[in-house]
Design a protein around this motif. Structure first.
Motif, PDB file in Angstrom:
ATOM      1  N   ARG A 125      39.432  35.621  44.256  1.00  0.00           N
ATOM      2  CA  ARG A 125      39.513  35.800  45.709  1.00  0.00           C
ATOM      3  C   ARG A 125      39.310  34.470  46.426  1.00  0.00           C
ATOM      4  O   ARG A 125      40.031  34.132  47.356  1.00  0.00           O
ATOM      5  CB  ARG A 125      38.473  36.818  46.180  1.00  0.00           C
ATOM      6  N   ARG A 126      38.351  33.696  45.945  1.00  0.00           N
ATOM      7  CA  ARG A 126      38.040  32.428  46.613  1.00  0.00           C
ATOM      8  C   ARG A 126      39.085  31.353  46.386  1.00  0.00           C
ATOM      9  O   ARG A 126      39.284  30.493  47.245  1.00  0.00           O
ATOM     10  CB  ARG A 126      36.664  31.930  46.183  1.00  0.00           C
ATOM     11  N   VAL A 127      39.735  31.361  45.214  1.00  0.00           N
ATOM     12  CA  VAL A 127      40.783  30.358  44.959  1.00  0.00           C
ATOM     13  C   VAL A 127      42.175  30.908  45.260  1.00  0.00           C
ATOM     14  O   VAL A 127      43.167  30.204  45.097  1.00  0.00           O
ATOM     15  CB  VAL A 127      40.732  29.798  43.509  1.00  0.00           C
ATOM     16  N   SER A 128      42.239  32.177  45.684  1.00  0.00           N
ATOM     17  CA  SER A 128      43.490  32.845  46.073  1.00  0.00           C
ATOM     18  C   SER A 128      44.502  32.947  44.941  1.00  0.00           C
ATOM     19  O   SER A 128      45.705  32.935  45.179  1.00  0.00           O
ATOM     20  CB  SER A 128      44.136  32.129  47.272  1.00  0.00           C
ATOM     21  N   SER A 129      44.012  33.059  43.704  1.00  0.00           N
ATOM     22  CA  SER A 129      44.936  33.170  42.576  1.00  0.00           C
ATOM     23  C   SER A 129      44.207  33.667  41.331  1.00  0.00           C
ATOM     24  O   SER A 129      43.300  32.991  40.828  1.00  0.00           O
ATOM     25  CB  SER A 129      45.563  31.808  42.274  1.00  0.00           C
ATOM     26  N   PRO A 130      44.623  34.827  40.799  1.00  0.00           N
ATOM     27  CA  PRO A 130      44.012  35.289  39.554  1.00  0.00           C
ATOM     28  C   PRO A 130      44.319  34.358  38.381  1.00  0.00           C
ATOM     29  O   PRO A 130      43.492  34.174  37.489  1.00  0.00           O
ATOM     30  CB  PRO A 130      44.630  36.665  39.318  1.00  0.00           C
ATOM     31  N   MET A 131      45.488  33.743  38.374  1.00  0.00           N
ATOM     32  CA  MET A 131      45.857  32.845  37.283  1.00  0.00           C
ATOM     33  C   MET A 131      44.981  31.591  37.303  1.00  0.00           C
ATOM     34  O   MET A 131      44.495  31.152  36.262  1.00  0.00           O
ATOM     35  CB  MET A 131      47.334  32.461  37.401  1.00  0.00           C
ATOM     36  N   THR A 132      44.758  31.025  38.482  1.00  0.00           N
ATOM     37  CA  THR A 132      43.905  29.848  38.589  1.00  0.00           C
ATOM     38  C   THR A 132      42.466  30.185  38.224  1.00  0.00           C
ATOM     39  O   THR A 132      41.793  29.413  37.538  1.00  0.00           O
ATOM     40  CB  THR A 132      43.976  29.259  40.017  1.00  0.00           C
ATOM     41  N   ALA A 133      42.003  31.355  38.660  1.00  0.00           N
ATOM     42  CA  ALA A 133      40.651  31.785  38.307  1.00  0.00           C
ATOM     43  C   ALA A 133      40.523  31.945  36.792  1.00  0.00           C
ATOM     44  O   ALA A 133      39.506  31.563  36.208  1.00  0.00           O
ATOM     45  CB  ALA A 133      40.312  33.093  39.012  1.00  0.00           C
ATOM     46  N   SER A 134      41.546  32.492  36.142  1.00  0.00           N
ATOM     47  CA  SER A 134      41.537  32.628  34.683  1.00  0.00           C
ATOM     48  C   SER A 134      41.442  31.260  34.016  1.00  0.00           C
ATOM     49  O   SER A 134      40.699  31.068  33.051  1.00  0.00           O
ATOM     50  CB  SER A 134      42.802  33.348  34.203  1.00  0.00           C
ATOM     51  N   PHE A 135      42.212  30.316  34.547  1.00  0.00           N
ATOM     52  CA  PHE A 135      42.177  28.963  33.993  1.00  0.00           C
ATOM     53  C   PHE A 135      40.781  28.357  34.110  1.00  0.00           C
ATOM     54  O   PHE A 135      40.252  27.811  33.139  1.00  0.00           O
ATOM     55  CB  PHE A 135      43.195  28.063  34.701  1.00  0.00           C
ATOM     56  N   PHE A 136      40.193  28.457  35.296  1.00  0.00           N
ATOM     57  CA  PHE A 136      38.851  27.894  35.489  1.00  0.00           C
ATOM     58  C   PHE A 136      37.836  28.585  34.586  1.00  0.00           C
ATOM     59  O   PHE A 136      36.962  27.940  34.008  1.00  0.00           O
ATOM     60  CB  PHE A 136      38.416  27.989  36.949  1.00  0.00           C
ATOM     61  N   GLY A 138      42.770  36.503  24.446  1.00  0.00           N
ATOM     62  CA  GLY A 138      41.582  36.310  25.274  1.00  0.00           C
ATOM     63  C   GLY A 138      41.943  35.933  26.698  1.00  0.00           C
ATOM     64  O   GLY A 138      41.365  36.447  27.661  1.00  0.00           O
ATOM     65  N   GLY A 139      42.911  35.045  26.846  1.00  0.00           N
ATOM     66  CA  GLY A 139      43.370  34.661  28.186  1.00  0.00           C
ATOM     67  C   GLY A 139      43.965  35.843  28.928  1.00  0.00           C
ATOM     68  O   GLY A 139      43.708  36.047  30.122  1.00  0.00           O
ATOM     69  N   GLY A 171      43.750  39.992  32.909  1.00  0.00           N
ATOM     70  CA  GLY A 171      43.862  41.431  33.172  1.00  0.00           C
ATOM     71  C   GLY A 171      42.616  41.984  33.853  1.00  0.00           C
ATOM     72  O   GLY A 171      42.712  42.824  34.755  1.00  0.00           O
ATOM     73  N   GLY A 172      41.445  41.500  33.431  1.00  0.00           N
ATOM     74  CA  GLY A 172      40.209  41.932  34.074  1.00  0.00           C
ATOM     75  C   GLY A 172      40.129  41.485  35.525  1.00  0.00           C
ATOM     76  O   GLY A 172      39.664  42.227  36.396  1.00  0.00           O
ATOM     77  N   ILE A 173      40.597  40.272  35.778  1.00  0.00           N
ATOM     78  CA  ILE A 173      40.567  39.738  37.147  1.00  0.00           C
ATOM     79  C   ILE A 173      41.488  40.547  38.062  1.00  0.00           C
ATOM     80  O   ILE A 173      41.128  40.886  39.187  1.00  0.00           O
ATOM     81  CB  ILE A 173      40.959  38.247  37.160  1.00  0.00           C
ATOM     82  N   VAL A 174      42.667  40.869  37.547  1.00  0.00           N
ATOM     83  CA  VAL A 174      43.639  41.591  38.368  1.00  0.00           C
ATOM     84  C   VAL A 174      43.249  43.053  38.553  1.00  0.00           C
ATOM     85  O   VAL A 174      43.317  43.598  39.651  1.00  0.00           O
ATOM     86  CB  VAL A 174      45.051  41.480  37.743  1.00  0.00           C
TER      87      VAL A 174
END
Length: 92
Positions: free
Chosen positions: A28-39, A79-80, A85-88
């Motif tokens: 939510r804070r970075v406005s991207s589930p993919m970016t959050a997954s990366f971090f 794992g990624g 999937g959990g984030i979304v």
């Protein structure tokens, strides 16, 4: 020794929903589930590198690692996908 593994499994079970919540908030804070997954994976990788270094676990030879079958690397991709999937789906 069995109690240690049971305790570890219970801790993982308790922490997985917490991880989903934390990662959803990060997304939510970075406005991207993919970016959050990366971090999330990047911080996890740094943490594991520190653990390997502190435990003085020997690093495998590159020539050994390159002989592994390609399917062994699917664990990281799975794992990624699980983190993403959990984030979304977690907030839904």
């Amino acid at each position: 020794m069995g109690h240690l593994y049971i305790t570890l499994a219970l801790a993982v079970g308790v922490l997985l929903p917490v991880q989903v919540g934390i990662n959803a908030e990060l997304a939510r804070r970075v406005s991207s589930p993919m970016t959050a997954s990366f971090f999330s994976f990047a911080i996890g990788t740094i943490g594991l590198l520190i653990c390997v270094w502190m435990a003085r676990i020997p690093w495998p030879n590159w020539s050994t690692v390159t002989t592994f079958p390609a399917w062994l690397w699917l664990g990281g991709l799975i794992g990624g996908f699980a983190v993403f999937g959990g984030i979304v789906s977690g907030p839904k």
